[in-house]
Design an enzyme around this catalytic site. Structure first.
Site, short mmCIF file in Angstrom:
data_model
loop_
_atom_site.label_atom_id
_atom_site.label_comp_id
_atom_site.label_asym_id
_atom_site.label_seq_id
_atom_site.Cartn_x
_atom_site.Cartn_y
_atom_site.Cartn_z
CE LYS A 66 16.22 4.78 43.11
NZ LYS A 66 17.49 5.27 42.56
CG ASP A 103 21.56 4.73 43.59
OD1 ASP A 103 21.82 3.73 42.89
OD2 ASP A 103 20.45 5.28 43.60
P1 NAP Z 1 15.44 13.97 38.28
O1 NAP Z 1 15.19 13.83 39.75
O2 NAP Z 1 14.29 14.13 37.35
O3 NAP Z 1 16.42 15.26 38.10
C1 NAP Z 1 16.77 15.71 36.81
C2 NAP Z 1 17.85 16.76 36.93
O4 NAP Z 1 18.25 17.13 35.58
C3 NAP Z 1 17.41 18.06 37.62
O5 NAP Z 1 18.52 18.60 38.30
C4 NAP Z 1 17.00 18.94 36.42
O6 NAP Z 1 17.11 20.32 36.67
C5 NAP Z 1 18.05 18.55 35.41
N1 NAP Z 1 17.61 18.80 34.04
C6 NAP Z 1 16.70 18.10 33.33
N2 NAP Z 1 16.56 18.63 32.08
C7 NAP Z 1 17.39 19.71 32.03
C8 NAP Z 1 17.68 20.65 31.02
N3 NAP Z 1 17.09 20.62 29.81
N4 NAP Z 1 18.59 21.61 31.30
C9 NAP Z 1 19.19 21.68 32.51
N5 NAP Z 1 18.96 20.79 33.51
C10 NAP Z 1 18.05 19.82 33.27
O7 NAP Z 1 16.26 12.74 37.69
P2 NAP Z 1 17.28 11.79 38.49
O8 NAP Z 1 16.56 10.62 39.03
O9 NAP Z 1 18.06 12.65 39.41
O10 NAP Z 1 18.19 11.23 37.28
C11 NAP Z 1 19.12 12.05 36.58
C12 NAP Z 1 19.95 11.21 35.62
O11 NAP Z 1 20.75 10.28 36.35
C13 NAP Z 1 19.13 10.39 34.63
O12 NAP Z 1 19.76 10.46 33.37
C14 NAP Z 1 19.24 8.99 35.17
O13 NAP Z 1 19.14 8.00 34.13
C15 NAP Z 1 20.64 9.00 35.74
N6 NAP Z 1 20.85 7.96 36.76
C16 NAP Z 1 21.78 7.02 36.52
C17 NAP Z 1 22.01 6.03 37.45
C18 NAP Z 1 23.06 4.98 37.19
O14 NAP Z 1 23.05 3.94 37.86
N7 NAP Z 1 23.98 5.20 36.27
C19 NAP Z 1 21.27 6.00 38.65
C20 NAP Z 1 20.32 7.00 38.87
C21 NAP Z 1 20.10 7.97 37.90
P3 NAP Z 1 15.88 21.14 37.36
O15 NAP Z 1 16.02 20.90 38.84
O16 NAP Z 1 16.14 22.55 36.98
O17 NAP Z 1 14.61 20.59 36.78
#
Ligand code: NAP
Length: 274
Positions: A66, A103
């Site tokens: 991305k 998004d």
């Molecule tokens: P990412 O860049 O890996 O970010 C993950 C986030 O979750 C970070 O803020 C991380 O905190 C936090 N996190 C992970 N494990 C944690 C825990 N055990 N306790 C507290 N915080 C935790 O992932 P992303 O791409 O942003 O995606 C995040 C979610 O959005 C995923 O579930 C994804 O499937 C969903 N999503 C959905 C759509 C849709 O179309 N519905 C689109 C995009 C993403 P830290 O910074 O502290 O590591």
């Protein structure tokens, strides 16, 4: 035949072909939507080949490309520039490639449909998804926005990008005053991950709870919100919303969306239409 596709590494898990083919069939449009496995090293050559293909309308871009695609494009939509991420590339008639971030629409559209304007925002998470989520919330009229994250430095960086947002540690999650929209943009609540540590019962009755996670679709956060009678928006609303904007950019037509996308939701979840 004209076509679009989704690119990423890995890519087999992507639900985008199901969604776009459903809409192409619904409108009776001649066209296709495919998926292509593209590794990082192959991105420049892939886009150079597609740029020369007049049938190619563009592609959705998923992990991990991305941000990496941005220098390979000719122009960026302002929202994509602000988000610093592109999830949709459109080939213009002259072969120029423009990057978009749909998004943002995927977040803003269901919020607008839920009448969420004039509320304060609580964003949980500060990863890639949270970036688009904040811009989408702003577009839907949500302000001010507080960002809560386990790693508070990342929340600060995001709040700085948004301007006027507050950054706080996850442990400080608590209700503010008045109408609020809580948006989970973290991985918490996904299968195998802990649930979001929040006491929803402490929030006002008009609170809207939006969870971007869609595996599972009914997260512990949404289940608790429904139990309390709060309004909810699930991860499929966002997935379908971002795809709808991309479909229009690729194929020049609005997808047919009826009965709250019931048939498409059934297709995506494998459950019968209710
Ligand atoms: P990412 O860049 O890996 O970010 C993950 C986030 O979750 C970070 O803020 C991380 O905190 C936090 N996190 C992970 N494990 C944690 C825990 N055990 N306790 C507290 N915080 C935790 O992932 P992303 O791409 O942003 O995606 C995040 C979610 O959005 C995923 O579930 C994804 O499937 C969903 N999503 C959905 C759509 C849709 O179309 N519905 C689109 C995009 C993403 P830290 O910074 O502290 O590591």
């Amino acid at each position: 035949m004209i076509y679009a596709e989704v690119i990423g590494d890995p890519i087999a898990q992507s639900k985008s072909p199901l969604i776009h083919r459903h809409w192409l069939a619904g409108l009776g449009l001649e066209g296709d939507y495919r998926h292509a496995h593209v590794i990082a090293e192959a991105l420049p050559a892939f886009l150079a080949t597609r740029r020369a293909d007049a049938d190619w309308r563009g592609c959705n871009v998923t992990m991990p490309h991305k941000e990496a695609v941005i220098p390979l494009l000719d122009a960026l939509d302002p929202l994509a520039a602000r988000a610093g991420a592109v999830n949709c590339i459109v080939r213009e008639a002259d072969g120029r490639l423009t990057g978009h971030n749909t998004d943002v629409d995927g977040v803003a559209a269901p919020l607008r449909a839920a009448g969420a304007g004039r509320a304060a925002g609580v964003v949980i998470g500060a990863g890639g998804a949270a970036r688009g989520a904040i811009i989408g919330m702003e577009a839907a009229g949500i302000a001010p926005i507080a960002v809560y994250n386990r790693t508070v430095d990342k929340a600060h960086a995001l709040a700085e990008m948004a301007g006027g947002s507050e950054a706080l540690p996850l442990s400080a999650l608590a209700p503010g005053a008045g109408r609020q929209v809580i948006l989970n943009a973290s991985s918490m609540g996904m299968l195998g991950h802990p649930p979001v540590p929040i006491d929803l019962a402490a929030f006002p009755a008009e609170t809207i709870v939006f969870d971007m996670v869609y595996a599972p679709l009914e997260t512990p956060l949404l289940a608790e919100a429904r139990r309390l009678g709060l309004r909810t928006i699930d991860g499929l609303a966002m997935l379908i919303g971002q795809a709808a904007r991309a479909f229009t950019l690729f194929f020049g037509a609005e997808p047919l969306r009826v009965d709250g996308d019931a048939a498409l939701r059934a297709l995506l979840t494998g459950e019968p239409v209710t």
